[in-house]
Scaffold this active site. Sequence first.
Site, PDB file in Angstrom:
ATOM      1  N   GLY A 137      16.607  39.094  -3.640  1.00 31.27           N
ATOM      2  CA  GLY A 137      17.148  40.450  -3.541  1.00 31.27           C
ATOM      3  C   GLY A 137      18.573  40.492  -4.055  1.00 31.27           C
ATOM      4  N   LEU A 138      19.101  41.698  -4.143  1.00 33.48           N
ATOM      5  CA  LEU A 138      20.467  41.920  -4.637  1.00 33.48           C
ATOM      6  C   LEU A 138      21.500  41.235  -3.740  1.00 33.48           C
ATOM      7  CD1 LEU A 138      20.328  45.770  -5.380  1.00 33.48           C
ATOM      8  CD2 LEU A 138      20.584  43.947  -7.092  1.00 33.48           C
ATOM      9  N   GLY A 189      20.712  41.138   2.273  1.00 33.32           N
ATOM     10  CA  GLY A 189      20.328  40.584   3.577  1.00 33.32           C
ATOM     11  C   GLY A 189      19.539  39.289   3.547  1.00 33.32           C
ATOM     12  N   LYS A 190      19.484  38.640   2.395  1.00 30.86           N
ATOM     13  CA  LYS A 190      18.710  37.386   2.293  1.00 30.86           C
ATOM     14  C   LYS A 190      19.177  36.345   3.310  1.00 30.86           C
ATOM     15  CE  LYS A 190      20.056  36.848  -1.984  1.00 30.86           C
ATOM     16  NZ  LYS A 190      20.887  38.058  -2.110  1.00 30.86           N
ATOM     17  N   SER A 220      17.898  34.957  -7.220  1.00 26.22           N
ATOM     18  CA  SER A 220      16.740  34.663  -8.090  1.00 26.22           C
ATOM     19  C   SER A 220      16.236  35.931  -8.785  1.00 26.22           C
ATOM     20  CB  SER A 220      15.632  33.930  -7.320  1.00 26.22           C
ATOM     21  OG  SER A 220      15.381  34.459  -6.041  1.00 26.22           O
TER      22      SER A 220
END
Length: 181
Positions: free
Chosen positions: A18-19, A23-24, A92
């Site tokens: 994710g951007l 919240g990764k 990624s």
Amino acid sequence: MESKTACDRKGFTLWFTGLPCSGKSAVADRVAEILRQRGLKVERLDGDIVRQSLTRDLGFSREDRNENIRRVTFVAKLLTRNGVAVLTSFISPYRDIREEARREIGSFIEVYTKCPLNVCMERDLKGMYKKALAGEIKEFTGISDPYEEPISPEILLETDKETLEESARKVISRLEEWEYL
Ligand SMILES: Nc1ncnc2c1ncn2[C@@H]1O[C@H](COP(=O)(O)OP(=O)(O)OP(=O)(O)O)[C@@H](O)[C@H]1O
Ligand SMILES: [Mg+2]
């Protein structure tokens, strides 16, 4: 149902994508904590840490980003096949390299932390969006570099609409449904 012992557990990789500021790391850390409490062997591979060690020689061109992910994939694969619950958190941004990771790792669960760019920019935990907008950081995902959204991720988290705890619970529920837990 009886709980699983360490030796009959199947390893898996939860691949958070994710951007920046979507919240990764936050969700992966919380899920890792819950999995450890349940007695699983857990390993976290986080972009910020990996880029200071295993891949400190790399930059942010498409080639370097892909090389970063290839090295992480190699480590995640070894851990996964040894029964470890692996949680990776890397932007990624490129779909093809995520698909390569999926093929290599096998027990691969793509978790997309979906969040509108404006919300990510408001969060701006590390002040990186501000720097990117000021032109101080080149090749910044979401501002001056692409992000290719997953087409059909196993798990979709909408981190602007759910709380961190709700997102983490969602991941745990899916792992239970798929009998990883
Ligand atoms: N549902 C949610 N899931 C995850 N994070 C949330 C959620 N709601 C609010 N947040 C907040 O959003 C922020 C997300 O930051 P985090 O560092 O996890 O992003 P990231 O995707 O790892 O970014 P980076 O690519 O820069 O490492 C945290 O402050 C977190 O508390
Ligand atoms: Mg992070």
